[in-house]
Enzyme design. Structure first.
Site, PDB file in Angstrom:
ATOM      1  N   ARG A 240      12.836 -17.883 -13.586  1.00 56.44           N
ATOM      2  CA  ARG A 240      12.571 -16.440 -13.638  1.00 56.44           C
ATOM      3  C   ARG A 240      11.349 -16.050 -12.806  1.00 56.44           C
ATOM      4  O   ARG A 240      11.272 -14.924 -12.315  1.00 56.44           O
ATOM      5  CB  ARG A 240      12.394 -15.990 -15.080  1.00 56.44           C
ATOM      6  CG  ARG A 240      13.730 -15.806 -15.779  1.00 56.44           C
ATOM      7  CD  ARG A 240      13.556 -15.374 -17.209  1.00 56.44           C
ATOM      8  NE  ARG A 240      14.810 -14.870 -17.757  1.00 56.44           N
ATOM      9  CZ  ARG A 240      15.035 -14.679 -19.054  1.00 56.44           C
ATOM     10  NH1 ARG A 240      14.087 -14.951 -19.922  1.00 56.44           N
ATOM     11  NH2 ARG A 240      16.190 -14.212 -19.459  1.00 56.44           N
TER      12      ARG A 240
ATOM     13  N   LYS B 183      26.759 -19.096 -30.758  1.00 52.22           N
ATOM     14  CA  LYS B 183      27.186 -18.019 -31.657  1.00 52.22           C
ATOM     15  C   LYS B 183      28.369 -17.238 -31.128  1.00 52.22           C
ATOM     16  O   LYS B 183      28.290 -16.577 -30.100  1.00 52.22           O
ATOM     17  CB  LYS B 183      26.010 -17.060 -31.877  1.00 52.22           C
ATOM     18  CG  LYS B 183      24.933 -17.647 -32.744  1.00 52.22           C
ATOM     19  CD  LYS B 183      24.053 -16.537 -33.306  1.00 52.22           C
ATOM     20  CE  LYS B 183      22.603 -16.966 -33.401  1.00 52.22           C
ATOM     21  NZ  LYS B 183      21.692 -16.146 -32.632  1.00 52.22           N
TER      22      LYS B 183
ATOM     23  N   GLY C  12      20.169 -17.004 -19.279  1.00 53.15           N
ATOM     24  CA  GLY C  12      19.780 -17.683 -20.505  1.00 53.15           C
ATOM     25  C   GLY C  12      19.999 -19.181 -20.408  1.00 53.15           C
ATOM     26  O   GLY C  12      19.626 -19.816 -19.423  1.00 53.15           O
TER      27      GLY C  12
ATOM     28  N   GLY D  77      21.359 -11.754 -22.351  1.00 54.36           N
ATOM     29  CA  GLY D  77      21.922 -10.558 -22.981  1.00 54.36           C
ATOM     30  C   GLY D  77      22.277  -9.485 -21.962  1.00 54.36           C
ATOM     31  O   GLY D  77      23.327  -8.849 -22.049  1.00 54.36           O
TER      32      GLY D  77
END
Ligand code: 3PG
Ligand code: MG
Length: 399
Positions: A35, A200, A353, A377
């Protein structure tokens, strides 16, 4: 979208740059500087233009007050190395240190201000509180460049309100991210293959929902796959399961069938008796996970099958690791998907991510992929077809 060009002459002007320097840290050691490197095109351009650059970012999720472990201080040295010049650091975000640090900047110099989220106004629920904090930030700049792609899905003071208070533009990273991700969602060349993983299932439901009308194939691995397997009546032992999502997942599988979307699930699984790096691994058929074992990775047959389904794709979007890649024993599935993507001739996008970190930490050369997103996200929400506050506010006709 408004670009840096629209800001006009920048020499001597104070430019606030919202970056996403939220890098993974082990203590004060940066374990993936992706990043920081992604922030360089904008920063270099502003430095060359002679701007006085104040970089603002969050790190982690502190609760509106300073916490040493979330300090941006460890990031400053690495940013300086990569930029090839000294980078100053302010020990607060809008206080005396920030004001002095910004006032001391010469043309072409760069400073990083302390974590935005040390201030309650950054993430406040009340619009007025966010606006008040954004006004304090705005006082430190003459123009604003929004380049923290990883956070453009958040309606936060430095992402949204700040863009209404200063002449604002999208940075190089935000432009590149939006171009690449829109290319995938709006008019993908076919076959369009989507690979989803991660722990998830709840995080990926909206994406699947949106892609069931667009993708040709959806391959599902990682922790989220076990909920699908359970919905099919498979024995999944101690594997991750979201019981509340079984019905939704069933409905998706039916819709996939009705829409002619090929939904591909694991056929074998690497299991272990406990969640540990040195746990003994065994490969079992995906529908026969022993009651006392949990799934840790896709098996070799699945890796081969996924490879087959990816290779001929004209467009691939991948988000989420296939297993517990942080443990070497259980990284093979994720490595294999990364390898297939790196050799594929189509347009390949890795959603941010964990999958982006996995690709870099497993030693793949970033240039082998068409685009590696810096947003987890944010990239998912773009793919879901949502309106992102930090993007809409940068459109030409926005306030
Ligand atoms: C991320 O890591 O996903 C971005 O930096 C955004 O962070 P957040 O999820 O804490 O808002
Ligand atoms: Mg996140």
């Amino acid at each position: 979208m408004k670009t840096i060009d629209s800001l006009g002459e920048l020499r001597g002007r104070r430019v606030l740059v919202r970056a996403d320097l939220n890098v993974p840290l082990d203590g004060t050691t940066i374990t993936d500087d992706g990043r920081i490197r992604a922030a360089l095109p904008t920063l270099t351009r502003l430095v060359e233009a002679g701007a006085r650059v104040a970089v603002i970012s969050h790190l982690g999720r502190p609760k509106g007050a300073p916490e040493e472990k979330y300090s941006l201080r460890p990031v400053v040295g690495r940013l300086g190395e990569l930029l090839g010049q000294e980078v100053a650091f302010a020990s607060d975000t809008v206080g005396a240190s920030a004001q002095e640090t910004v006032a001391a900047l010469g043309d072409g110099q760069v400073a990083v201000l302390e974590n935005l989220r040390f201030n309650p106004g950054e993430t406040a629920k009340q619009d007025q509180e966010r606006l008040a904090f954004a006004q304090e930030l705005a006082a430190l700049g003459d123009a604003f460049v929004s380049d923290g792609f990883g956070v453009v899905h958040r309606k936060q003071a430095s992402v949204y309100e700040l863009a209404t208070l200063l002449p604002a533009a999208a940075g190089e990273l935000v432009l590149r991210e939006v171009d690449s991700l829109r290319r995938v969602t709006e008019s993908p060349e076919r076959p369009f293959v989507v690979v989803l993983g991660g722990a998830k299932v709840a995080d990926k439901l909206a994406v699947i929902d949106n892609l069931l009308g667009r993708a040709d194939r959806i391959l599902i691995g990682g922790g989220m796959a076990y909920t699908f397997q359970k919905a099919l009546g498979f024995e999944i032992g101690q594997s991750l399961l979201d019981e509340t999502k079984l019905d939704v997942v069933r409905e998706y599988m039916e819709r996939a069938k009705a829409n002619g979307v090929e939904l591909v699930l694991p056929v074998d699984t690497v299991v272990a008796p406990e969640f540990a790096p040195d746990a003994p691994a065994t490969v079992v058929p995906a529908d026969q996970i022993p009651a006392d074992q949990e799934g840790m990775d896709i098996g070799p047959e699945t890796a081969r099958l996924f490879g087959e389904k990816i290779t001929d794709a004209a467009t691939v979007f991948w988000n989420g690791p296939m297993g517990v890649f942080e443990f070497d024993t259980f990284a093979a599935g994720t490595r294999s998907v990364a390898e297939t993507l790196s050799r594929a001739s189509g347009y390949t996008v890795v959603g941010g991510g964990d999958s982006a970190s996995a690709v870099r930490n497993l030693g793949f050369d970033e240039s082998l992929f068409s685009h590696i997103s810096t947003g987890g996200g944010a990239s998912l929400e773009l793919i879901e077809g949502k309106d992102l506050p930090g993007i809409s506010i940068l459109e030409e006709d926005a306030a």
